[in-house]
Design an enzyme around this catalytic site. Structure first.
Site, PDB file in Angstrom:
ATOM      1  CE  LYS A  21      -3.918  -0.220   2.074  1.00  0.00           C
ATOM      2  NZ  LYS A  21      -4.993  -0.363   3.052  1.00  0.00           N
ATOM      3  NE  ARG A  91      -7.482   2.998   4.496  1.00  0.00           N
ATOM      4  CZ  ARG A  91      -7.942   4.225   4.341  1.00  0.00           C
ATOM      5  NH1 ARG A  91      -7.100   5.252   4.407  1.00  0.00           N
ATOM      6  NH2 ARG A  91      -9.217   4.451   4.134  1.00  0.00           N
ATOM      7  N   GLY A 100      -8.351  -7.266   4.279  1.00  0.00           N
ATOM      8  CA  GLY A 100      -9.205  -7.482   5.446  1.00  0.00           C
ATOM      9  C   GLY A 100      -8.562  -8.207   6.608  1.00  0.00           C
ATOM     10  CG  MET A 102      -2.890  -7.258   9.281  1.00  0.00           C
ATOM     11  SD  MET A 102      -1.199  -6.902   8.822  1.00  0.00           S
ATOM     12  CE  MET A 102      -1.344  -6.663   7.081  1.00  0.00           C
ATOM     13  NE  ARG A 335      -6.190  -4.509  -2.791  1.00  0.00           N
ATOM     14  CZ  ARG A 335      -6.683  -4.648  -1.577  1.00  0.00           C
ATOM     15  NH1 ARG A 335      -5.897  -4.551  -0.530  1.00  0.00           N
ATOM     16  NH2 ARG A 335      -7.960  -4.893  -1.370  1.00  0.00           N
ATOM     17  CG  HIS A 454     -14.536  -9.941   4.576  1.00  0.00           C
ATOM     18  ND1 HIS A 454     -14.894 -11.236   4.903  1.00  0.00           N
ATOM     19  CD2 HIS A 454     -13.232  -9.809   4.894  1.00  0.00           C
ATOM     20  CE1 HIS A 454     -13.847 -11.856   5.402  1.00  0.00           C
ATOM     21  NE2 HIS A 454     -12.825 -11.015   5.412  1.00  0.00           N
ATOM     22  CB  SER A 764      10.661 -41.493  -6.765  1.00  0.00           C
ATOM     23  OG  SER A 764       9.527 -40.665  -6.651  1.00  0.00           O
ATOM     24  CB  CYS A 831       6.188 -39.615  -5.991  1.00  0.00           C
ATOM     25  SG  CYS A 831       6.949 -40.702  -4.786  1.00  0.00           S
ATOM     26  CE1 TYR A 851       8.797 -38.465 -10.861  1.00  0.00           C
ATOM     27  CE2 TYR A 851      10.796 -39.014 -12.095  1.00  0.00           C
ATOM     28  CZ  TYR A 851       9.849 -39.332 -11.123  1.00  0.00           C
ATOM     29  OH  TYR A 851       9.959 -40.502 -10.416  1.00  0.00           O
TER      30      TYR A 851
END
Length: 876
Positions: A21, A91, A100, A102, A335, A454, A764, A831, A851
């Site tokens: 922010k 804020r 929402g 904090m 944002r 919200h 694996s 895996c 992988y």
């Protein structure tokens, strides 16, 4: 150290220091946009606050005092001044967006004296006292932790006394009286007067924002979104602008594109004569943004221009908060907007086509976890057509949900975690405290609130179906019932909601699987273009394998053969094998299982169309397969021609004190080599049969031996496998290549991976067991104490959901290095459940795995996360 920055001193690149922010307010200030002036207290000040035992130290206090003076000079206003009082908002703003989670305080700087001067100066007593009573309520709730409900009750009592229904119908005297009542309630609850010194108010508010970084909902949100706890939050102190000064003032939230669909065009809501909390809290139902053009055409034109400028500047869809003060526009925030998964894909593709971003940027801007929302069922079209809605709200977050009605977030959590139910959370409106229950719910239905309430924003971020603002619902929270469409619905009744249309149905509607196409297909193609990691699936059934293939799986990384033995037509042969007393008896029982196993494997090879299939041999302890019910014990005794007591004695002998570390995995194959022989026969004969049917497919079975911790274990079982395989191949008179590898799931295997790689052709990583054995606790039991570990900040996330890179990750990395030393071309995969977690996938990419393998529905998530990892850290 510098802990404070004017908005004019910062910029958008200082996100880690100023929070999202603060950095964006600084950036908008730099772009010459109408941003109310202010300063940011950095995330480092928050970290220091916690280091100093939750105190703001003198150095930080001195800098805050200095910057208050600078703000007074900039605005020409002064804290507590009778001439020109300065009022501010306080804020939070972490570096990652946490909507929402904090706390916020508005109208800070008001007291009994200032409010009178403020009323004179603005010529609007009602507005002044409305601002004051809001401030007392917010400060009491957020800073001093006196519950909001006490103040809401006072408002309701006054409205009842005056015979009005809306807050806006209360006049200046009513609001002045409310302020007095609020201060009396404050003193009643805390035993001290409400603070009148604005600087004391400010320090209290800053401390409350720092403190809110560690409130339960923020901690839960961080855990859900992989946000580290040591980042801290910044605090933004900003000159107040007022949307509640009358009919030419207002406040709103808008998006540069539709956050539900991704359609280009201004989308949002506003309320006249209101403050920001009124829009987000959903207490009043707002107007759509296009209606602003009728009421304030000049403001609308200026706002539209700013929106276009911001989207081009940030090259992403923007979520903006604005206030109009007596016809003058102010930008309070921008944002990158939270959006649904479907919108995220469309926006990414559209931004490529508009020449705004590159393909790599498009792939990188989508949160892989969000894809989950597109991979789950929608309502069955035919049944949906037959169903008659009982009501309609706003289509706040798309998708279909069916479940039992619950009325509180706590009940939602309990019904799902304790009873295994699917639930729909029905609320008047949700609040940040409801986050956990919302997370567990299939869908959310609210009576109040708009598309930016919200409930709507949080549900979209979670990928959860939500229908908001169904004002036809008559709610009775006390009795846990609601009335809609001529029917009373009680807790536990089944309803269905459609987040894409806003329709509510008083019945269960069947669902159908989602399909991967359109924008989804395009993003998946781009992900495949930019990733290095292969993505396989964990699949034990042809249905799972086919589903995974549809989602782009490039093979099976884990087939758990034990799951195949639990079928009713096989379990008796399995039990017969277990209670056999001789090798011959065992082989007879296994011979019954052989054709079934072979058929299973053939179906898996067919589903994978020539892609690799890794088959893990029997892993769990044998006691998992034996009967526990008296009736089943008697039936097995009869079949085995055994006495019931004798069989019970055999079953009792299989009991283990710690089965996780007992007679399982390769230990079974060492004790009963005939099990490994049967499974090898099934694997090889299935491969030969499918290769005959599909000569163009390259079928190379991968046989995986589980739970190896010693090279001699692997060598022993591998010899059984290879001898059996060679015999099968010779008998068939065919050529077939196969591989034998192991799972690395015991820490000793990772530590001696160079030795084990001399026998194993692939590794694996079974990170479920590796995590259990490294941490020394069971995944099934950890839930009993993990909450305490989160509460006490010992762990930030569940080590079974997100790989512990520090400990378990070190073992994985070590095993990769050692394994390659002995066998440079060794294949390396993962895996465990972690194979579908984006942060774990990034780690797997960075340590050079071949992988990852995950459940079918997480395959697209893994494909996208693998691409993002390679874009972030390209492999050489």
């Amino acid at each position: 150290m510098k802990y404070t920055y004017l908005f004019s001193e910062g910029n958008g690149k200082m996100r880690n220091l100023l929070g999202g922010k603060g950095a964006n307010l600084a950036e908008m200030t730099g772009l010459g946009m109408p941003v109310p002036r202010g300063f940011t207290i950095t995330t480092e000040a928050c970290t220091q606050y916690y280091k100093d035992n939750k105190q703001i130290n003198d150095e930080i206090k001195a800098q805050i005092d200095e910057y208050v003076i600078k703000l007074e000079e900039l605005t020409g206003k002064k804290f507590g001044s009778m001439e020109n009082p300065l009022l501010v908002s306080v804020r939070s703003g972490a570096r990652a967006s946490m909507p929402g989670m904090m706390d916020t305080i508005l109208n800070l700087g008001l007291n009994d004296v200032v409010v009178e001067r403020f009323a004179e100066k603005t010529g609007n007593r009602r507005f002044a006292y409305d601002s004051y009573r809001r401030f007392i309520q917010m400060y009491s709730d957020v800073v001093m932790e006196v519950g909001k409900k006490y103040f809401e009750e006072l408002i309701d009592e006054m409205k009842a006394r005056k015979g009005v229904t809306l807050d806006t119908e209360l006049d200046a005297d009513d609001l002045k009286e409310l302020a007095e009542l609020f201060k009396a309630e404050y003193k009643n609850k805390l035993g001290v007067d409400f603070p009148s010194d604005p600087k004391e108010q400010l320090m209290g508010a800053i401390k409350a924002v720092f403190r809110s970084w560690d409130n339960p909902r923020a901690i839960y949100y961080r855990r859900m979104n992989d946000i580290p706890g040591d980042w801290g939050t910044a605090v933004n102190v900003q000159e107040m602008v007022f949307g509640n000064m009358g009919d030419t003032s207002g406040t709103g939230v808008a998006f540069s594109r539709n956050p539900s669909t991704g359609e280009k065009g201004l989308y949002g809501e506003f309320l006249m004569n209101a403050q920001g909390e009124d829009v987000v809290a959903g207490i009043r139902t707002p107007q759509t943004i296009d209606q602003l053009e009728q009421t304030q055409p000049e403001v609308y034109a200026q706002f539209k221009e700013i929106v276009e400028k911001l989207e081009k500047h940030y090259r992403d869809m923007q979520d903006m908060e604005f206030t109009i003060e007596e016809g003058k526009l102010f930008m309070l925030q921008t944002r990158n907007g939270k959006r649904t998964a479907a919108a995220a894909l469309k926006i990414a593709c559209d931004l490529i086509d508009e020449g705004m971003i590159s393909e790599k940027e498009a792939v990188s801007m989508i949160d892989p976890k969000q894809l989950d929302a597109l991979l789950h069922p929608q309502f069955e079209a035919k049944k949906l057509k037959e169903a008659i809605p009982v009501g309609k709200g706003l289509a706040a977050s798309p998708g279909a949900a069916c479940g039992k009605v619950v009325f509180t977030a706590d009940d939602a959590t309990e019904w799902v975690t304790q009873k295994g139910e699917k639930v729909i959370l029905v609320r008047l409106e949700t609040s940040p405290e409801d986050i956990e229950g919302m997370h567990y719910s299939e869908g959310i239905l609210t009576v109040r609130g708009g598309m930016t309430s919200h409930a709507a924003v949080v549900a979209r971020g979670m990928g959860t179906c939500c229908v908001s603002g169904c004002s036809d619902i008559v709610m009775n929270e006390e009795e846990k019932t609601f009335y809609l469409g001529g029917k009373i619905f009680k807790e536990g009744d089944v309803i269905s909601i459609d987040g894409s249309t806003g329709k509510i149905y008083g019945e269960a509607i069947p669902t159908v699987e989602a399909t991967v196409s359109g924008y989804f297909g395009r993003i998946m193609e781009l992900a495949d273009k930019y990733r290095c990691l292969e993505v396989r699936t964990n699949a034990d059934t042809p249905a799972d394998a086919k589903q995974a293939r549809l989602y782009g799986a490039e093979g099976i990384g884990l087939c758990r053969t034990e799951h195949m033995f639990f079928n009713p037509d096989r379990i008796s042969a399995m039990r017969e094998m277990i209670v056999s007393k001789t090798v011959e008896q065992r082989e007879r029982a296994l011979a019954k299982l052989l054709p079934m196993q072979q058929s299973d494997f053939e179906e898996l090879y067919e589903a994978m169309e020539g892609n690799p299939v890794t088959i893990r041999f029997l892993d769990p302890p044998l006691h998992e397969f034996v009967p526990t019910e008296e009736e089943d014990v008697m039936a097995l005794a009869k079949e085995m021609k055994m006495e019931v007591e004798e069989l019970k004695s055999v079953i009792a002998s299989l009991h283990e004190f710690n089965p996780m570390m007992g007679h399982r995995g390769c230990r079974l194959a060492v004790t009963y080599p005939e099990i490994a022989k049967m499974q090898t026969q099934a694997v090889i004969q299935a491969a030969i049969a499918v290769a005959d049917r599909h000569p163009d497919w390259d079928i190379i079975p991968e046989i995986m031996i589980p739970l190896v911790g010693e090279i001699k274990e692997l060598a022993f079982v591998k010899k059984v496998v290879c001898d059996t395989a060679e015999k099968c191949i010779a008998t068939a008179g065919k050529a077939l290549t196969y591989k034998v590898g192991t799972m690395i799931e015991i820490p000793r295997a990772a530590l001696t991976a160079d030795e084990i790689a001399k026998e194993a052709e692939f590794f694996s990583f079974g990170t479920n067991d590796l995590t259990q054995m490294t941490f020394g606790f069971s995944r099934d039991d950890a839930g009993k104490f993990l909450e305490s570990y989160y509460d006490n900040k010992i762990y930030e996330s569940d080590p079974f959901a997100r790989l512990d890179v520090t400990g378990v990750g070190k073992l994985v990395e070590m095993a990769c290095v050692l394994g390659r030393k002995s066998r440079p071309a060794i294949k390396l995969g993962i895996c465990g459940e972690h194979g579908g977690d984006p942060s774990t996938i990034e780690f797997c990419h960075n340590v050079g795995l071949t992988y990852v393998s995950c459940s079918p529905y997480r395959v697209p998530i893994a494909r996208l996360a693998a691409a993002q990892a390679n874009i972030k850290n390209p492999r050489a």
